[in-house]
Design an enzyme around this catalytic site. Structure first.
Site, short mmCIF file in Angstrom:
data_model
loop_
_atom_site.label_atom_id
_atom_site.label_comp_id
_atom_site.label_asym_id
_atom_site.label_seq_id
_atom_site.Cartn_x
_atom_site.Cartn_y
_atom_site.Cartn_z
N PRO A 2 0.83 -1.21 0.00
CA PRO A 2 0.00 0.00 0.00
C PRO A 2 0.86 1.25 0.00
O PRO A 2 1.89 1.31 0.67
CB PRO A 2 -0.81 -0.12 1.29
CG PRO A 2 -0.06 -1.07 2.14
CD PRO A 2 0.74 -1.95 1.24
N GLU A 3 0.44 2.25 -0.76
CA GLU A 3 1.16 3.52 -0.79
C GLU A 3 0.28 4.59 -0.15
O GLU A 3 -0.79 4.27 0.37
CB GLU A 3 1.54 3.83 -2.25
CG GLU A 3 2.39 2.69 -2.81
CD GLU A 3 2.92 2.90 -4.23
OE1 GLU A 3 2.90 4.02 -4.74
OE2 GLU A 3 3.38 1.89 -4.81
N LYS A 53 3.04 6.65 4.71
CA LYS A 53 2.47 5.30 4.67
C LYS A 53 2.17 4.79 6.08
O LYS A 53 1.95 3.60 6.27
CB LYS A 53 3.42 4.35 3.95
CG LYS A 53 3.69 4.76 2.51
CD LYS A 53 4.63 3.78 1.86
CE LYS A 53 5.27 4.38 0.61
NZ LYS A 53 6.37 3.54 0.11
N GLN A 70 4.01 -1.90 5.97
CA GLN A 70 5.10 -2.56 5.24
C GLN A 70 4.52 -3.29 4.02
O GLN A 70 3.63 -2.80 3.36
CB GLN A 70 5.87 -3.50 6.16
CG GLN A 70 6.50 -2.73 7.33
CD GLN A 70 6.89 -3.65 8.45
OE1 GLN A 70 6.05 -4.32 9.04
NE2 GLN A 70 8.17 -3.71 8.76
N ARG A 125 11.29 11.84 9.67
CA ARG A 125 11.97 12.19 8.42
C ARG A 125 11.03 12.36 7.22
O ARG A 125 11.47 12.53 6.09
CB ARG A 125 13.04 11.14 8.11
CG ARG A 125 12.53 9.72 7.99
CD ARG A 125 13.69 8.78 7.75
NE ARG A 125 14.38 9.07 6.49
CZ ARG A 125 14.01 8.60 5.29
NH1 ARG A 125 12.95 7.85 5.19
NH2 ARG A 125 14.70 8.90 4.21
N ASN A 169 6.09 2.44 -5.00
CA ASN A 169 6.60 1.90 -6.25
C ASN A 169 5.73 2.16 -7.48
O ASN A 169 6.22 2.52 -8.53
CB ASN A 169 6.83 0.40 -6.08
CG ASN A 169 7.93 -0.06 -7.00
OD1 ASN A 169 8.89 0.67 -7.22
ND2 ASN A 169 7.78 -1.24 -7.56
N ARG A 262 13.68 -2.01 -6.78
CA ARG A 262 12.27 -2.31 -7.06
C ARG A 262 12.01 -2.21 -8.56
O ARG A 262 12.73 -1.50 -9.27
CB ARG A 262 11.34 -1.32 -6.33
CG ARG A 262 11.63 -1.09 -4.85
CD ARG A 262 11.02 -2.12 -3.92
NE ARG A 262 9.59 -2.34 -4.13
CZ ARG A 262 8.63 -1.60 -3.56
NH1 ARG A 262 8.93 -0.61 -2.77
NH2 ARG A 262 7.36 -1.90 -3.79
#
Ligand SMILES: [Zn+2]
Length: 275
Positions: A2-3, A53, A70, A125, A169, A262
Site C-alpha cells: 500500500p502507498e 504510509k 510494510q 523524516r 513503487n 524495485r
C-alpha cells in the site's frame, strides 16, 4: 504494497469505524506491546490519521498507536465478532460496541505519547506530503529545488519518504511517465520546465490515485478501456506492471527494469531515452 493513497483510504475507513467512540477493548498480539492493551482499553478514540504510509490512532489520555503496513499489513473493519477469512496473523484489534478495526500481518507497530510522535524514526523524516490538502504546487516545487536532493536519481528519490511522503513503487513509475522524464535523470540536472512537470505530476497522480481508488491512467482513457472490457489491473496504470505492452500514447513497448531495488516501468520514447 500500500502507498499513501491506499493508507489514507484505510485511515478513513478505520476512522469511520472507531473515531469518536470508546474502545471497549484494545488488544496487541505482539508480546512487547501486550501491556498497552489493558492500558488503552476503555479510552475514547479521538482521531485516526494517515501520515505518509503510516496510520496513527489517537486516544484520550495522550497516547497514540503508530502502525506501518510494510509489505503485507492490512486493515479490516468488521462487525463485532465477524473475523475476516484470512490466513494473516492478527496484530492489533480495536473494538467498539458497533465496529471492530483489525490490523493483520504488520509488525511495525508502536505505542507512544502523541506529543512525541515527531521523534518517531519514520515520522521524523517524512517530507512534504502531496496528499495533504494544504500542500500546494509551490511546496512540492520547493522540495525539488532543495540542494540536498540534487545529486540523486529521480528513481531513487521518489522512493525516499524524506523527499515526498507517501509515494511508493507504482506511483514512482506513473509520476515519471506523466512528467515525461527518464528515471535515471539526476534531480539537479533538470531544467526549470522539467521540475515544474515533475512537481505537478507528483501532486496530480497521488491525488488522482486517492480519488479513483488506484487508477493513475488518464481518466478518459481508463473509462474507455474499461468499457471495452479490460479488467481493472490492465487499465488502471499508464506504464506500471505493463512490461512488453504498447505505450497508450505512442505504441512503443513498455520496459521494466530494477531501480533502487524495485521494479520500475517506463516508455523509452515518451520519457526521452530515444531522441
Ligand atoms: Zn510512449
Amino acid at each position: 504494497m500500500p502507498e499513501g493513497p491506499e493508507i489514507r483510504r484505510a485511515a478513513e475507513q478505520v476512522a469511520a469505524a472507531v473515531a469518536g467512540r470508546t474502545a471497549i477493548r484494545v488488544l496487541f498480539t505482539l508480546p512487547r506491546l501486550g501491556p498497552h492493551g489493558p492500558r488503552l482499553s476503555g479510552r475514547r478514540v479521538q482521531a485516526v490519521e494517515a501520515r505518509g504510509k503510516a496510520l496513527l490512532v489517537h486516544f484520550t489520555g495522550g497516547d497514540s498507536i503508530y502502525t506501518h503496513n510494510q509489505l503485507y499489513g492490512r486493515w479490516y473493519v468488521v462487525a463485532p465478532g465477524r473475523l475476516p477469512a484470512t490466513g494473516r496473523e492478527l496484530r492489533l484489534a480495536i473494538h467498539t460496541r458497533t465496529k471492530w478495526a483489525l490490523l493483520y500481518s504488520a509488525s511495525d507497530i508502536a505505542v507512544l505519547p502523541r506529543a512525541r510522535l515527531g521523534e518517531h524514526r519514520y515520522l521524523a523524516r517524512l517530507g512534504v506530503e502531496p496528499l495533504n490538502s494544504h500542500t500546494r504546487l509551490a511546496d512540492v516545487r520547493a522540495v525539488l529545488d532543495a540542494a540536498r536532493f540534487g545529486r540523486r536519481s529521480l528513481a531513487a528519490l521518489l522512493l525516499d519518504q524524506g523527499f515526498l511522503a507517501g509515494i511508493g513503487n507504482y506511483l514512482r513509475s506513473e509520476i515519471l511517465f506523466a512528467a515525461r522524464l527518464a528515471p535515471e535523470r539526476r534531480l539537479g540536472a533538470l531544467s526549470p520546465n522539467e521540475r515544474d512537470r515533475l512537481a505537478s505530476a507528483a501532486l496530480k497522480l497521488t491525488r488522482r490515485s486517492y480519488r479513483t481508488h488506484g487508477i493513475t491512467n488518464d481518466p478518459e482513457r481508463a473509462a474507455h478501456l474499461k468499457r471495452s472490457g479490460l479488467p481493472f489491473a490492465r487499465y488502471r496504470h499508464q506504464v506500471f506492471d505493463r512490461e512488453g505492452e504498447p505505450c497508450w500514447e505512442c505504441g512503443t513497448t513498455i520496459m521494466r527494469e530494477q531501480a533502487a531495488g524495485r521494479n520500475l516501468y517506463a516508455c523509452p520514447r515518451c520519457q526521452g531515452r530515444h531522441a
